[in-house]
Motif scaffolding. Structure first.
Motif, short mmCIF file in Angstrom:
data_model
loop_
_atom_site.label_atom_id
_atom_site.label_comp_id
_atom_site.label_asym_id
_atom_site.label_seq_id
_atom_site.Cartn_x
_atom_site.Cartn_y
_atom_site.Cartn_z
N THR A 179 42.51 25.28 57.32
CA THR A 179 43.91 25.85 57.39
C THR A 179 44.01 27.19 57.79
N LEU A 180 45.21 27.49 58.05
CA LEU A 180 45.56 28.82 58.55
C LEU A 180 45.76 29.72 57.43
N GLN A 181 46.20 29.07 56.04
CA GLN A 181 46.49 29.66 55.05
C GLN A 181 45.12 30.44 54.40
N GLY A 182 43.92 30.14 54.69
CA GLY A 182 42.79 30.85 54.21
C GLY A 182 42.05 29.77 53.40
N THR A 183 40.93 30.07 52.68
CA THR A 183 40.17 29.36 51.82
C THR A 183 40.31 29.20 50.58
N THR A 184 40.37 28.08 49.85
CA THR A 184 40.68 28.11 48.57
C THR A 184 39.46 27.67 47.57
N PHE A 185 39.05 27.99 46.57
CA PHE A 185 38.08 27.37 45.96
C PHE A 185 38.34 28.11 44.36
N THR A 186 37.32 27.64 43.43
CA THR A 186 37.41 28.13 42.13
C THR A 186 36.38 28.82 41.73
N LEU A 187 36.66 29.91 40.84
CA LEU A 187 35.66 30.43 40.20
C LEU A 187 35.41 30.24 38.77
N THR A 188 34.43 29.79 38.30
CA THR A 188 34.35 29.78 36.83
C THR A 188 33.25 30.81 36.32
N LEU A 189 33.64 31.49 35.25
CA LEU A 189 33.05 32.59 34.71
C LEU A 189 32.80 32.34 33.21
N ILE B 201 45.66 34.57 43.31
CA ILE B 201 45.47 33.63 42.34
C ILE B 201 46.36 32.30 42.17
N LEU B 202 45.91 31.15 42.43
CA LEU B 202 46.67 29.84 42.26
C LEU B 202 46.96 29.45 40.82
N THR B 203 45.55 29.29 40.19
CA THR B 203 45.92 28.77 38.91
C THR B 203 44.77 29.84 38.30
N ILE B 204 44.94 29.69 36.68
CA ILE B 204 43.81 30.54 35.88
C ILE B 204 44.09 30.05 34.42
N HIS B 205 42.96 29.51 33.70
CA HIS B 205 42.65 28.97 32.81
C HIS B 205 41.43 29.54 31.99
N GLN B 206 41.99 30.04 30.62
CA GLN B 206 40.84 30.71 29.83
C GLN B 206 40.75 29.90 28.58
N SER B 207 39.54 29.59 28.18
CA SER B 207 39.32 28.68 27.16
C SER B 207 39.34 29.64 25.76
N ILE B 208 39.52 29.27 24.61
CA ILE B 208 39.38 29.69 23.36
C ILE B 208 37.82 30.17 23.12
N PRO B 209 37.72 31.39 22.96
CA PRO B 209 36.34 32.17 22.73
C PRO B 209 35.60 31.42 21.60
N GLN C 190 42.99 31.74 46.56
CA GLN C 190 43.19 31.57 47.97
C GLN C 190 42.59 32.93 48.75
N VAL C 191 41.75 32.80 49.43
CA VAL C 191 41.05 33.94 50.11
C VAL C 191 41.69 33.83 51.55
N LEU C 192 42.06 34.73 51.81
CA LEU C 192 42.72 34.92 53.43
C LEU C 192 41.62 35.55 54.33
N ASN C 193 41.74 35.23 55.56
CA ASN C 193 40.83 35.46 56.51
C ASN C 193 40.32 36.94 56.42
N GLU C 194 41.48 38.02 56.07
CA GLU C 194 40.94 39.20 56.25
C GLU C 194 40.59 39.79 55.02
N SER C 195 40.56 39.17 53.72
CA SER C 195 39.96 39.55 52.75
C SER C 195 38.63 39.02 52.34
N ALA C 196 38.03 39.53 51.44
CA ALA C 196 36.47 39.41 50.76
C ALA C 196 36.20 37.95 50.89
N SER C 197 35.01 37.69 51.06
CA SER C 197 34.61 36.34 51.11
C SER C 197 34.41 35.84 49.67
#
Length: 151
Positions: free
Chosen positions: A64-74, A97-105, A117-124
């Motif tokens: 896609t020309l819109q960049g790379t999408t992925f999810t980080l879990t922390l 940021i496309l979506t964000i969800h935080q659980s109850i601690p 979504q990370v665009l081509n010119e932004s960080a990997s």
């Protein structure tokens, strides 16, 4: 030579049928067309064990020309400023940021899931995950839900 990532790009015709059906089962679940893993695997004609064996290892490649999408879990401390610091790192990288969800601690630790979504010119994705993991109060960062190559 670059660092070995452990990823391959192969043509669909070279991918075993069971792996393609795992991807299709994941799509059914994500779209809401089925509600359970049982329904998804039954519709695709594969076993639950095959689904669970491969579900985290196979993703459809999206060019896609819109960049790379992925999810980080922390996993991170439930302390003032930790989430703000994480979001600042993401913003500074130029990722969207496309979506964000935080659980109850639980026991002072929260789980966070952020789809980006990370665009081509932004960080990997790997650089971004490493920067977040170095932050005070962040215990663990994993990259998952890849929409495309993340290196």
């Amino acid at each position: 030579m670059g660092e070995h990532t452990g990823y391959y790009v192969v043509r669909r015709q070279a991918v075993p049928e069971v792996l393609i059906k795992v991807v299709e089962a994941k799509k059914l679940l994500e779209s809401g067309k089925v509600r359970t893993v049982n329904e998804a695997v039954e519709e695709q004609g594969i076993s639950r064990s095959s689904f669970y064996k491969y579900k985290d290892d196979i993703y459809e490649f999206h060019d896609t020309l819109q960049g790379t999408t992925f999810t980080l879990t922390l996993q991170m401390n439930d302390e003032p400023g930790v989430l703000s610091d994480v979001l600042s790192i993401i913003a500074d990288s130029g990722a969207n940021i496309l979506t964000i969800h935080q659980s109850i601690p639980i026991n002072g630790v929260a789980n966070l899931s952020v789809s980006l979504q990370v665009l081509n010119e932004s960080a990997s994705a790997t650089d971004l995950a490493a920067a977040i993991e170095r932050k005070r109060g962040v215990h663990k960062v994993q990259i998952s839900g890849r929409g495309a190559d993340i290196s």
